[in-house]
Design an enzyme around this catalytic site. Sequence first.
Site, PDB file in Angstrom:
ATOM      1  N   LYS A  35      43.900  65.861  43.131  1.00 40.87           N
ATOM      2  CA  LYS A  35      42.485  65.505  43.029  1.00 40.87           C
ATOM      3  C   LYS A  35      41.822  66.282  41.880  1.00 40.87           C
ATOM      4  O   LYS A  35      41.138  65.712  41.035  1.00 40.87           O
ATOM      5  CB  LYS A  35      41.760  65.815  44.344  1.00 40.87           C
ATOM      6  CG  LYS A  35      40.341  65.279  44.362  1.00 40.87           C
ATOM      7  CD  LYS A  35      39.459  66.029  45.309  1.00 40.87           C
ATOM      8  CE  LYS A  35      38.894  67.256  44.643  1.00 40.87           C
ATOM      9  NZ  LYS A  35      37.877  67.964  45.405  1.00 40.87           N
ATOM     10  N   ASP A  47      38.523  62.234  46.881  1.00 39.51           N
ATOM     11  CA  ASP A  47      38.040  63.320  47.739  1.00 39.51           C
ATOM     12  C   ASP A  47      37.690  62.715  49.096  1.00 39.51           C
ATOM     13  O   ASP A  47      37.992  61.557  49.367  1.00 39.51           O
ATOM     14  CB  ASP A  47      36.843  64.036  47.084  1.00 39.51           C
ATOM     15  CG  ASP A  47      35.603  63.146  47.057  1.00 39.51           C
ATOM     16  OD1 ASP A  47      35.704  61.946  47.400  1.00 39.51           O
ATOM     17  OD2 ASP A  47      34.530  63.651  46.705  1.00 39.51           O
TER      18      ASP A  47
END
Length: 214
Positions: A121, A139
């Site tokens: 991420k 996320d």
Amino acid sequence: MKTKKQAKLILEGLERQHPDAQCELDFATPFQLLVAVILSAQCTDKRVNEVTPKLFADYSTPEQFAEMPQETLEKYIFSCGFYHNKAAHIISAAKDIVGRFGGKVPSTIDELTTLAGVGRKTANVVYAVAFGGNAIAVDTHVLRLANRIGFVKSDKPVDAENALMKAFDPEDWSAAHHALIFHGRYVCTARAPRCDECMISEYCDMYAEAQKRR
Ligand code: SF4
């Protein structure tokens, strides 16, 4: 699952609802962005932006962070939560950048994900925001919305990332990422989605199911 045409319409709706969707973290260099993204895990961007001005005024480069005692960094970032792990990750990444990349943050996802303390991420955000690459960082907001809207049925970020990359054209990946995050923060919140204000409700599986139950 959504067709590419539906994905395009969803993105148009999200962009109408959130014309200012963009990275809300403050930074001046790719390395500062990397630090800010690591700090933002399980923390708000607002809180990170309260912490980083003082931190970056005193320490700014990978070389400075690589030499920094962990306890010193922990004192700066304490209020972001998980400060012990975050400090360790930031210092590990800084050492790696200095040791293996000549002090420059690498600009590909493959290289970014090899940095100690940097997950997929974080790598995706740095790649897209600092280097203008096409990427969808997943996320908690993006994962929740990808499931609610109906891009995927999975609690695994990698499944959501793959489904979203398939649905959206590559040149739209970063815009979709920011638009989904803004929608998750301000409209489709975890506890109380505001479906009556949502500009993409007609394409949302969760909304359709709620209407059927009425
Ligand atoms: S309709 Fe409701 S559940 Fe669906 S995306 Fe919009 S706010 Fe979220």
